[in-house]
Every structure is written in C-alpha cells, then in structure tokens.
Design an enzyme around this catalytic site. Structure first.
Site, mmCIF file in Angstrom:
data_model
loop_
_atom_site.group_PDB
_atom_site.id
_atom_site.type_symbol
_atom_site.label_atom_id
_atom_site.label_comp_id
_atom_site.label_asym_id
_atom_site.label_seq_id
_atom_site.Cartn_x
_atom_site.Cartn_y
_atom_site.Cartn_z
ATOM 1 N N GLU A 81 0.851 -1.177 0.000
ATOM 2 C CA GLU A 81 0.000 0.000 0.000
ATOM 3 C C GLU A 81 0.892 1.234 0.000
ATOM 4 O O GLU A 81 1.940 1.261 0.657
ATOM 5 C CB GLU A 81 -0.842 -0.018 1.276
ATOM 6 C CG GLU A 81 -2.176 0.676 1.192
ATOM 7 C CD GLU A 81 -2.995 0.352 2.438
ATOM 8 O OE1 GLU A 81 -4.003 -0.352 2.312
ATOM 9 O OE2 GLU A 81 -2.618 0.815 3.525
ATOM 10 N N ARG A 137 -16.812 -4.541 15.757
ATOM 11 C CA ARG A 137 -16.991 -4.661 17.207
ATOM 12 C C ARG A 137 -17.090 -3.259 17.795
ATOM 13 O O ARG A 137 -16.984 -2.269 17.071
ATOM 14 C CB ARG A 137 -15.798 -5.381 17.838
ATOM 15 C CG ARG A 137 -14.460 -4.712 17.476
ATOM 16 C CD ARG A 137 -13.282 -5.285 18.202
ATOM 17 N NE ARG A 137 -12.023 -4.826 17.673
ATOM 18 C CZ ARG A 137 -11.447 -3.667 17.907
ATOM 19 N NH1 ARG A 137 -12.061 -2.790 18.700
ATOM 20 N NH2 ARG A 137 -10.277 -3.337 17.394
#
Length: 494
Positions: A199, A291
C-alpha cells in the site's frame, strides 16, 4: 434477553455490565485466575473461572464459554473488544448453540475481518482506496514490480493484521525483500496468516474513523467521526470527537461512505470504518472493525447515546430509534488511555501494585476502569488501566478539562502514560489541530517529560514554600488583639 455473559475482562466487561443492569438484564462474568478479585467479577450477578491467567487458556476458550452459557441459561454473549470479539468462527458457534451473539453476523465478520476481502467488498460501492496491490503478494519479483508502480515510501501490511503487527515501512527498493520477509514472519506469528499486501504510504496521514450503528431491518446511521492520530506503535493513545479538520461537507461524505461499507457486508450492530486522511484532505478506506471500539466513549459523549445498550437492542432485533437527521454533534469529547507503560522507555509495559489510585471527577469527567487501590496490574493482558474521558462545550474547554483531570488523577506504583498525554494536550501542534500520526516522531522525545516535570516540581516547590511561609506568619486580628491562626484554618490553607 434476560441474562448475558460478557466474554471479556477489565474495564470493558464492567462497562457492559453497568448498561445491562440499567436495562434489567442479569450478567455473568468469566474470569481467569489472575482476575479472581477484579471489580468486574464482583459486580456481575454470577461469575465463573475459565482457567489459568494466559488468555489462550482462559478468555480465548470459546467452547468452554459456550458451555458455561448453556449451563447458566444465558441468552446472549457480549464479546467486548479484543479476545473473541472479531472471531467469526466463535460467533458462528454461538449462533449454532442457540445463543445470541451481541455483534454482527459471522458472515459480515468474514468479509471485513480480512483487509483484502474488506477492500474488495468496499470497492463495490466505489469507496476510495489507497493505491496498492489488488491482492496478497508472496513473490518478491511481483512485490518489486508493484512497489515501483505504487512508489516509495510504501507499507507492507499483513492481511489479517491489526495493532501495527505485520506492518513494515519501506523507503527503498533494496529493502523490500528483507522487510517483506519480516512482515510475513510477524503476521504468521501473530495471526496464523502470512498473507501480506502493498500500500502507498501517505505523507502526514491522519487516522479518522466513523462510528456506525445498524439494525437488522436495513437501517444504518453514522455517529460522526473520531480523530485517532495520536499513536505509539500504530496503537492509539488519545482520541477525540469530532475531528478538528473535518468540514461538515467532508464529514457527511465520509459518513456516507462508511454507511456504504456497512451495506456492502450487510452489517448490523455497532461497528467502525477507519479511514486515512492525507495532507490534502483526501480520504481512503483502511478497514472495518466489526466490534465496539475502545474509544467508543467519545462518540457517546457527543451524541448522548449508550452504544452498549444500542448493541443489545439490535441483538434483540429492535429497530433503530433514530435517523441520521436526528443526530447532532454536542460539544467536544477527548479520551486518553491510561496505560501502565513507561513513556521514558519507549512506552514499554510496566507492572506493579497500585499503591495509590485516586480517580478524577467533576462535571463532564468520566473514568472507565476496573481497578482500585492495592490491586496489581497483571502481566498477562493489555496494560491499559483505564480510559479517562472528558466532555466540554468546545475543543478548548475539553482540552482544559482533560489537563485538570490528569492533574487530579493520582497513580503511584507503576509508570503510566498520563504525563505523556498531558504533554500532548499542551503541545502547540495538538492545540492548533495541526498534527498527524507522526506526532511522537516529530514532536516527542522522552527527555521532554523530564524538563516538564522538573519545571512543574520547581514551581510547585516555590508555591508550597510561599504558602507555608505566609500561613506560618499570618495572624488574625480579633477584639482581643492578634492571635495565631487556628489549626483548622492552617490545614485549610495548606
């Protein structure tokens, strides 16, 4: 839902239990032998020891946890964060056992749990992506080819990674092979998955995340953003909401992108989409955390929502009670993570007994913890002692309130990150809002804390001496003439 088990420990376990109790729901704590006397264990309606201190032998024992749920007639499991919270296999087993998992579906976790599959899923909605490889790379020649296309500097990242593990910064072509091998090795060790990808490394990046809330009926809203750029080892230490650099237009654009990511994986519950924001305010998708986040508290403070209660309502198949138009930003919130770490020694974890432990209080001050004076900091788990959160009418008031709260927080027995957090809050780069994830590299050296502490100690000593001198010499005039101050008056002055 009459009874839930919290498959976690420490402050998040206690925080979930408090919300559950307010909803009239009974709670079950699981604990390791190291946590036998912990506050969350004492607070729960029922508590069961699941094994020895190491996580692998206690908090990660999924099958054992499910068996406890069956034995105690538990309706749902709240996983908190960490441990089993993003384990799709565990969530699937929970569902198969006829127990409600208070979180997204295992299928959503599968899609978002792996960074490469998450990117592929988000691309369907044309969410902006950081330039890089389309998939996992294992061949060095291919890695070098992609690196030349992406440009240097670049990052080699573990597909299953998190918390900075399996991540390597590469600034030269000749370093690719060594750094790639190290990233793969670390990824296998940490996650059991050696897949890595490449990346582009953005200069002066900021870490911005969007809090989401979605139900099982197709409704999804974003609860604005959190600024999480103050980090050490790619792990956050200070978070705030809202960010000081987002315009209303950019906020809305990022929020809508985050909602698209949630729709792409049919998400439900509370979740967070993380973005990288570059120096030109271009944003790129990083990942989705399926989460509750550690820093969910600042989103709660600016929206007035209880995210744990919202999670439970969604798990009960209720519809969201708010629309996007109903949500407004109220003031400014800051959270600092109070960790048993030594900022003077590269933030290495510290252990010991809390000889003194006094938390701050006052309007707009919140402490999420699970410790009390005399307790030991265990070596087996994350070194976070607590989360200190403040809320003010604006960013300036929030910063001032946090500095005061840090001064009022008394911890003796272990080194903590409190002094470092205070250093950050007073630094001109933070106050101006002109900072990024390189704050520690660019602005902090351990000896700076010594200078600050020495100056503070000198000022405090001078002030104490002046007060003592004045109090010992001062006299009070009465009808009968001058008399020495009473003991009560002297104690009040000191």
């Amino acid at each position: 839902m009459q009874k839930i088990l919290i498959a976690n420990r420490g402050e998040i376990a206690l925080r979930v239990m408090r919300s559950a109790r307010e909803m009239g729901i009974k709670t079950v704590a699981i604990y390791s032998e190291a946590d036998r006397n912990a506050l969350f264990v004492r607070y729960a309606d029922e508590a069961v020891c699941v094994g020895p201190p190491p996580s692998a032998q206690s908090y990660l024992q999924g099958d054992k946890i499910i068996a406890i749920c069956k034995e105690l007639n538990v309706d749902g499991i709240h996983p908190g964060y960490g441990f089993l919270s993003e384990n799709a296999d565990f969530a699937r087993k929970v569902r198969d056992a006829g127990i409600t998992f208070i979180g997204p579906s295992p299928e959503s976790m599968d899609l978002m749990g792996d960074k490469l599959s998450a990117k592929a899923t988000a691309k369907k909605y044309k969410v902006p992506m950081i330039p890089g490889s389309d998939g996992a790379i294992s061949d060095i020649k291919e890695a070098i080819k992609v690196a030349k296309e992406v440009g240097f500097p670049l990052l080699i990242k573990a597909s299953a990674g998190g918390g900075g593990k399996g991540m390597r910064l590469v600034e030269r072509e000749e370093d690719i092979e060594q750094q790639m091998n190290m990233a793969v090795s670390e990824a296998i060790s940490a996650f059991g998955n050696g897949a890595v990808f490449i990346e582009r490394y953005a200069t002066s990046p900021r870490h911005i995340e969007i809090q989401l809330l979605a139900d099982n009926h197709g409704n999804c809203v974003y609860l604005f953003e959190r600024e999480c750029s103050i980090q050490r080892r790619h792990q956050k230490l200070i978070e705030e909401a809202p960010s000081s650099v987002l315009s209303p237009e950019l906020r809305e654009k990022m929020g809508k992108c985050a909602v698209d990511v949630a729709k792409a994986c049919n998400y439900s519950g509370a979740g967070t989409v993380e973005f990288l924001l570059d120096a030109e305010l271009n944003f790129y998708f990083l990942e989705m955390n399926t989460r509750l986040q550690v820093e969910h508290t600042v989103s709660e403070m600016i929206t007035g929502l209880d995210l744990v209660k919202e999670q439970i309502k969604v798990a009960r198949n209720e519809k969201l009670t708010m629309t996007q138009a109903d949500l407004k930003i109220n003031g400014h919130a800051i959270e600092v993570r109070v960790c048993a770490e030594d900022p003077m020694n590269n933030f290495l974890p510290d252990i010991g007994r809390l000889l003194v432990y006094k938390t701050p209080s006052g309007p707009g001050v919140r402490v999420d913890d699970s410790f009390e004076e005399g307790m030991d900091i265990p070596i087996y788990y994350d070194p976070m002692i607590s989360k200190l959160i403040v809320h003010g009418k604006d960013r300036t008031e929030a910063i001032e309130k946090m500095i005061r709260a840090i001064d009022d927080y008394k911890i003796v027995g272990v080194e903590t990150t409190l002094d470092f957090c205070k250093f950050v809050l007073r630094h001109k780069a933070f106050v101006s809002g002109k900072f990024d994830t390189g704050f520690i590299v660019n602005h902090f050296k351990p000896e700076m804390l010594n200078v600050e502490n020495d100056e503070y100690a000198e000022i405090a000593a001078i002030a104490s001496s002046a007060i003592f001198s004045a109090s010992s010499q001062k006299q009070i005039l009465t009808e009968n003439g001058p008399v020495k101050k009473s003991k009560w008056k002297t104690n009040r002055l000191n």
